[in-house]
Design a protein around this motif. Structure first.
Motif, PDB file in Angstrom:
ATOM      1  N   ARG A  52       0.958  -1.363   0.141  1.00  0.00           N
ATOM      2  CA  ARG A  52       0.011  -0.110   0.063  1.00  0.00           C
ATOM      3  C   ARG A  52       0.899   1.252   0.001  1.00  0.00           C
ATOM      4  NH1 ARG A  52      -4.714   2.089  -0.058  1.00  0.00           N
ATOM      5  NH2 ARG A  52      -5.048   4.319   1.104  1.00  0.00           N
ATOM      6  N   ILE A  53       0.643   2.186  -1.011  1.00  0.00           N
ATOM      7  CA  ILE A  53       1.445   3.431  -1.064  1.00  0.00           C
ATOM      8  C   ILE A  53       0.548   4.543  -0.661  1.00  0.00           C
ATOM      9  CG2 ILE A  53       2.865   4.951  -2.584  1.00  0.00           C
ATOM     10  CD1 ILE A  53       3.264   2.429  -4.452  1.00  0.00           C
ATOM     11  N   ASN A  54       0.518   4.767   0.421  1.00  0.00           N
ATOM     12  CA  ASN A  54      -0.443   5.755   1.141  1.00  0.00           C
ATOM     13  C   ASN A  54       0.001   7.211   1.052  1.00  0.00           C
ATOM     14  OD1 ASN A  54      -2.651   7.061   2.323  1.00  0.00           O
ATOM     15  ND2 ASN A  54      -2.022   6.406   4.359  1.00  0.00           N
ATOM     16  N   TRP A  55      -0.395   8.045   0.069  1.00  0.00           N
ATOM     17  CA  TRP A  55       0.277   9.566  -0.065  1.00  0.00           C
ATOM     18  C   TRP A  55      -1.241  10.148   0.471  1.00  0.00           C
ATOM     19  CZ3 TRP A  55       3.216   9.815  -5.209  1.00  0.00           C
ATOM     20  CH2 TRP A  55       4.452   9.340  -5.222  1.00  0.00           C
ATOM     21  N   GLY A  56      -2.317   9.887   0.901  1.00  0.00           N
ATOM     22  CA  GLY A  56      -3.291  10.756   1.582  1.00  0.00           C
ATOM     23  C   GLY A  56      -2.858  11.286   2.747  1.00  0.00           C
ATOM     24  N   ILE A  57      -3.407  12.467   2.967  1.00  0.00           N
ATOM     25  CA  ILE A  57      -3.488  12.913   4.344  1.00  0.00           C
ATOM     26  C   ILE A  57      -4.910  12.856   5.076  1.00  0.00           C
ATOM     27  CG2 ILE A  57      -3.067  15.165   5.447  1.00  0.00           C
ATOM     28  CD1 ILE A  57      -1.444  15.980   3.095  1.00  0.00           C
ATOM     29  N   ASN A  58      -5.973  13.357   4.442  1.00  0.00           N
ATOM     30  CA  ASN A  58      -7.225  13.424   5.082  1.00  0.00           C
ATOM     31  C   ASN A  58      -7.797  12.110   5.336  1.00  0.00           C
ATOM     32  OD1 ASN A  58      -7.023  16.013   4.949  1.00  0.00           O
ATOM     33  ND2 ASN A  58      -8.564  16.314   3.025  1.00  0.00           N
ATOM     34  N   ASN A  59      -8.788  12.103   6.455  1.00  0.00           N
ATOM     35  CA  ASN A  59      -9.307  10.866   6.859  1.00  0.00           C
ATOM     36  C   ASN A  59     -10.457  10.171   5.879  1.00  0.00           C
ATOM     37  OD1 ASN A  59      -7.669  11.535   8.985  1.00  0.00           O
ATOM     38  ND2 ASN A  59      -9.296  11.699  10.412  1.00  0.00           N
ATOM     39  N   VAL A  60     -10.819  10.953   5.024  1.00  0.00           N
ATOM     40  CA  VAL A  60     -12.080  10.545   4.326  1.00  0.00           C
ATOM     41  C   VAL A  60     -11.978  10.660   2.621  1.00  0.00           C
ATOM     42  CG1 VAL A  60     -14.636  10.960   3.858  1.00  0.00           C
ATOM     43  CG2 VAL A  60     -13.551  11.377   6.135  1.00  0.00           C
ATOM     44  N   TRP A  61     -11.577  11.877   2.368  1.00  0.00           N
ATOM     45  CA  TRP A  61     -11.318  11.917   0.842  1.00  0.00           C
ATOM     46  C   TRP A  61      -9.632  12.122   0.604  1.00  0.00           C
ATOM     47  CZ3 TRP A  61     -16.273  14.570   1.707  1.00  0.00           C
ATOM     48  CH2 TRP A  61     -17.240  13.769   1.667  1.00  0.00           C
ATOM     49  N   ASN A  62      -9.113  11.488  -0.421  1.00  0.00           N
ATOM     50  CA  ASN A  62      -7.660  11.783  -0.511  1.00  0.00           C
ATOM     51  C   ASN A  62      -7.282  11.854  -2.157  1.00  0.00           C
ATOM     52  OD1 ASN A  62      -7.729   9.194   1.878  1.00  0.00           O
ATOM     53  ND2 ASN A  62      -6.754  11.423   2.427  1.00  0.00           N
ATOM     54  N   PRO A  63      -7.494  12.832  -2.420  1.00  0.00           N
ATOM     55  CA  PRO A  63      -7.287  13.159  -4.116  1.00  0.00           C
ATOM     56  C   PRO A  63      -5.517  12.750  -4.345  1.00  0.00           C
ATOM     57  CG  PRO A  63      -8.396  15.087  -3.318  1.00  0.00           C
ATOM     58  CD  PRO A  63      -8.066  14.197  -1.971  1.00  0.00           C
ATOM     59  N   ASN A  64      -4.732  12.698  -3.274  1.00  0.00           N
ATOM     60  CA  ASN A  64      -3.270  12.611  -3.401  1.00  0.00           C
ATOM     61  C   ASN A  64      -3.096  10.967  -3.499  1.00  0.00           C
ATOM     62  OD1 ASN A  64      -1.538  15.361  -1.661  1.00  0.00           O
ATOM     63  ND2 ASN A  64      -2.721  15.331  -3.383  1.00  0.00           N
ATOM     64  N   ASP A  65      -3.993  10.273  -3.152  1.00  0.00           N
ATOM     65  CA  ASP A  65      -3.838   9.075  -2.985  1.00  0.00           C
ATOM     66  C   ASP A  65      -4.122   8.222  -4.284  1.00  0.00           C
ATOM     67  OD1 ASP A  65      -3.256   6.307  -2.039  1.00  0.00           O
ATOM     68  OD2 ASP A  65      -5.202   6.397  -0.712  1.00  0.00           O
ATOM     69  N   ILE A  66      -2.980   8.587  -5.460  1.00  0.00           N
ATOM     70  CA  ILE A  66      -2.948   8.280  -6.904  1.00  0.00           C
ATOM     71  C   ILE A  66      -2.776   6.687  -7.016  1.00  0.00           C
ATOM     72  CG2 ILE A  66      -2.689  10.502  -7.209  1.00  0.00           C
ATOM     73  CD1 ILE A  66       0.176   9.598  -8.118  1.00  0.00           C
ATOM     74  N   PHE A  67      -2.251   6.185  -6.117  1.00  0.00           N
ATOM     75  CA  PHE A  67      -1.751   4.494  -6.180  1.00  0.00           C
ATOM     76  C   PHE A  67      -2.964   3.440  -6.057  1.00  0.00           C
ATOM     77  CE2 PHE A  67       2.083   6.630  -6.640  1.00  0.00           C
ATOM     78  CZ  PHE A  67       2.849   6.101  -7.615  1.00  0.00           C
ATOM     79  N   GLY A  83      -3.782  -2.639  -2.181  1.00  0.00           N
ATOM     80  CA  GLY A  83      -2.375  -2.360  -2.322  1.00  0.00           C
ATOM     81  C   GLY A  83      -2.353  -2.635  -3.697  1.00  0.00           C
ATOM     82  N   ASN A  84      -1.010  -2.475  -4.154  1.00  0.00           N
ATOM     83  CA  ASN A  84      -0.984  -2.729  -5.640  1.00  0.00           C
ATOM     84  C   ASN A  84       0.612  -3.049  -5.959  1.00  0.00           C
ATOM     85  OD1 ASN A  84      -1.328   1.225  -5.922  1.00  0.00           O
ATOM     86  ND2 ASN A  84       0.477  -0.062  -5.232  1.00  0.00           N
ATOM     87  N   ASP A  85       0.686  -3.741  -7.073  1.00  0.00           N
ATOM     88  CA  ASP A  85       2.250  -4.021  -7.365  1.00  0.00           C
ATOM     89  C   ASP A  85       3.136  -2.901  -7.892  1.00  0.00           C
ATOM     90  OD1 ASP A  85       1.260  -6.810  -7.057  1.00  0.00           O
ATOM     91  OD2 ASP A  85      -0.002  -6.568  -8.998  1.00  0.00           O
ATOM     92  N   GLY A 108       1.575  -0.828 -15.445  1.00  0.00           N
ATOM     93  CA  GLY A 108       0.375  -1.460 -15.831  1.00  0.00           C
ATOM     94  C   GLY A 108       0.342  -2.556 -17.192  1.00  0.00           C
ATOM     95  N   LYS A 109      -0.834  -3.080 -17.393  1.00  0.00           N
ATOM     96  CA  LYS A 109      -0.912  -4.136 -18.293  1.00  0.00           C
ATOM     97  C   LYS A 109      -0.797  -3.484 -19.788  1.00  0.00           C
ATOM     98  CE  LYS A 109      -3.485  -7.388 -15.526  1.00  0.00           C
ATOM     99  NZ  LYS A 109      -4.623  -8.194 -15.202  1.00  0.00           N
ATOM    100  N   THR A 110      -1.144  -2.350 -19.849  1.00  0.00           N
ATOM    101  CA  THR A 110      -1.390  -1.433 -21.045  1.00  0.00           C
ATOM    102  C   THR A 110      -0.403  -0.242 -20.683  1.00  0.00           C
ATOM    103  OG1 THR A 110      -3.472  -0.408 -20.652  1.00  0.00           O
ATOM    104  CG2 THR A 110      -3.566  -2.536 -21.770  1.00  0.00           C
ATOM    105  N   LYS A 111      -0.349   0.506 -22.107  1.00  0.00           N
ATOM    106  CA  LYS A 111       0.424   1.842 -21.808  1.00  0.00           C
ATOM    107  C   LYS A 111      -0.605   2.813 -21.024  1.00  0.00           C
ATOM    108  CE  LYS A 111      -0.929   3.566 -26.367  1.00  0.00           C
ATOM    109  NZ  LYS A 111      -1.627   4.811 -25.805  1.00  0.00           N
ATOM    110  N   ASP A 112      -1.591   2.598 -21.005  1.00  0.00           N
ATOM    111  CA  ASP A 112      -2.582   3.629 -20.179  1.00  0.00           C
ATOM    112  C   ASP A 112      -2.921   3.277 -18.878  1.00  0.00           C
ATOM    113  OD1 ASP A 112      -2.781   5.288 -22.530  1.00  0.00           O
ATOM    114  OD2 ASP A 112      -4.543   4.233 -23.469  1.00  0.00           O
ATOM    115  N   GLU A 113      -2.105   2.233 -18.249  1.00  0.00           N
ATOM    116  CA  GLU A 113      -2.458   1.975 -16.908  1.00  0.00           C
ATOM    117  C   GLU A 113      -1.082   2.094 -16.087  1.00  0.00           C
ATOM    118  OE1 GLU A 113      -3.810  -2.251 -17.481  1.00  0.00           O
ATOM    119  OE2 GLU A 113      -5.911  -1.529 -17.883  1.00  0.00           O
ATOM    120  N   HIS A 114      -0.226   2.783 -16.428  1.00  0.00           N
ATOM    121  CA  HIS A 114       0.911   3.142 -15.594  1.00  0.00           C
ATOM    122  C   HIS A 114       0.868   4.362 -14.612  1.00  0.00           C
ATOM    123  CE1 HIS A 114       3.219   0.160 -18.020  1.00  0.00           C
ATOM    124  NE2 HIS A 114       2.866   0.721 -19.009  1.00  0.00           N
ATOM    125  N   THR A 115       1.156   4.022 -13.534  1.00  0.00           N
ATOM    126  CA  THR A 115       1.325   5.130 -12.513  1.00  0.00           C
ATOM    127  C   THR A 115       2.581   5.447 -11.989  1.00  0.00           C
ATOM    128  OG1 THR A 115      -0.867   5.098 -11.850  1.00  0.00           O
ATOM    129  CG2 THR A 115       0.322   6.365 -10.560  1.00  0.00           C
TER     130      THR A 115
END
Length: 373
Positions: free
Chosen positions: A127-142, A157-159, A180-187
């Motif tokens: 789990r890559i947790n970049w969020g700060i707030n307790n409810v909604w986390n726009p920074n939690d992109i992973f 979590g993710n690989d 990601g499995k395709t070029k449009d699924e990488h983060t």
């Protein structure tokens, strides 16, 4: 003659095992108390940790679940909803897939970690947790999560690979990449965190699937109240008929008062809301994204919590959106029955305007027990 022995407690264990067994009974009421469907869940989690050396550790964590009851029978393709979409490798197994009975196992943590005073490197399912707030986390992109899915405390979590470097006493730089499995699924993104003016700040930039993303957040205090916020701006890599720039921001304030009262308020703005129906099934799912943390443009959350005794707590959350005057009420009672056994009661009641009338769409009641080891 005397012998000097060494206490075994002072020798760190190479292999550690922790986990829990949970049982949860739920009943879904669709408007009328006579129109209901029940479900049962048996949930076991096994957390293995292997201490390879002072700096190296490995973790394997497995969740095993058995679902049965009317809700399973009435949900089409129920077993397919259990698979996490953000995983590169399929490490899950459906053991039983019947109309009213589904048994499912999933490895949601499988990683190796190196850590010293300056570096922290993790490779594998994590789990890559970049969020700060307790409810909604726009920074939690992973690995964004749905806070209404309260039975998944560990969160998805993710690989990926994550590399963190302490660059100063109060600052760090982090690089993370999820293929990601395709070029449009990488983060892939960089995160810089530092402390200034008694506030923790962070800034991020990278690629999020089909978008470029920049964002940031802060956490600090205004007098005795906590004040947090985070935002993310998504810019399409290619201009198409359906591509749109997207902006999300969430703010949160909370405070603990005398006599163990706790109050928090949060708000979320989505520039491109999805507006899906609350009962399309998506609202209960963990399959969310940082671009769509909740279905509506304007969203508000508040919670009041009271500690009744050292072993019991009662709380009530309210989620509101002006869209169709949507309201969700979530009362909860937590009871620590013993050192390793907890019992809780939770309800989630949904209200909205539909067909020219305002009414209760559904209410789901949960009773859950958990034994930890």
């Amino acid at each position: 003659m005397s012998l000097i022995g060494q206490e075994t407690d002072s020798i760190p264990s190479k292999l550690e095992l922790k986990g829990y067994v949970k049982g949860m009974q739920s009943t879904l009421f669709m408007g009328d108390i006579d129109d209901n469907a029940s479900a049962s869940l048996l949930h076991n989690r096994l957390n293995f940790k292997y201490n390879i050396s002072t700096n190296w550790t490995a973790r394997l964590e497995i969740r095993n679940r058995v679902f049965f009851g009317e809700q399973v029978k009435l949900t089409p393709d129920f077993s397919q909803l259990l698979r996490q979409n953000n995983e590169l490798f399929n490490l899950s197994k459906v053991w039983i897939d019947e109309k009213s009975l589904v048994a499912h196992s999933e490895i949601d943590r499988f990683l190796i970690n190196y850590a010293d005073d300056n570096w922290n490197i993790t490779l594998g399912r994590q789990r890559i947790n970049w969020g700060i707030n307790n409810v909604w986390n726009p920074n939690d992109i992973f690995n964004a999560y749905n806070f209404l899915d309260f039975d998944y405390e560990e969160r998805p979590g993710n690989d990926a690979i994550r590399i963190e470097r302490n660059v100063k006493e109060n600052a760090s730089l982090e690089l993370a990449y999820k293929p990601g499995k395709t070029k449009d699924e990488h983060t892939a993104a960089l995160l810089y965190k530092f402390n200034k003016w008694k506030y923790d700040f962070q800034f991020l930039a990278g690629i999020y699937n089909t978008d470029y993303v920049i964002g940031g957040g802060w956490a600090g205090n205004i007098k005795n109240a906590g004040f947090k916020g985070e935002w993310s701006y998504f810019i399409p890599k290619e201009n198409t008929l359906i591509s749109k720039e997207s902006f999300s921001i969430s703010l949160m304030a909370d405070q603990t008062f005398k006599n163990d009262w706790y109050v928090s308020v949060s708000a979320l703005y989505n520039s491109n809301p999805s507006d899906f129906s609350l009962f399309s099934g998506n609202v209960f799912s963990s399959q969310l994204s940082a671009k769509t943390l909740f279905p509506f443009r304007y969203n508000f959350h508040s919670m009041v919590m009271k500690t009744i005794s050292p072993i019991s707590t009662v709380s009530c959350s309210f989620i509101y959106s002006p869209e169709k005057n949507t309201l969700i009420i979530v009362p909860t009672y937590l009871w620590n029955v013993a050192n390793n056994f907890d019992l809780d009661f939770t309800a989630q009641s949904f209200f909205a305007k539909e067909n020219q009338s305002y009414h209760n769409l559904a209410t789901q009641v949960f009773v859950r027990g958990r034994w930890s080891f």
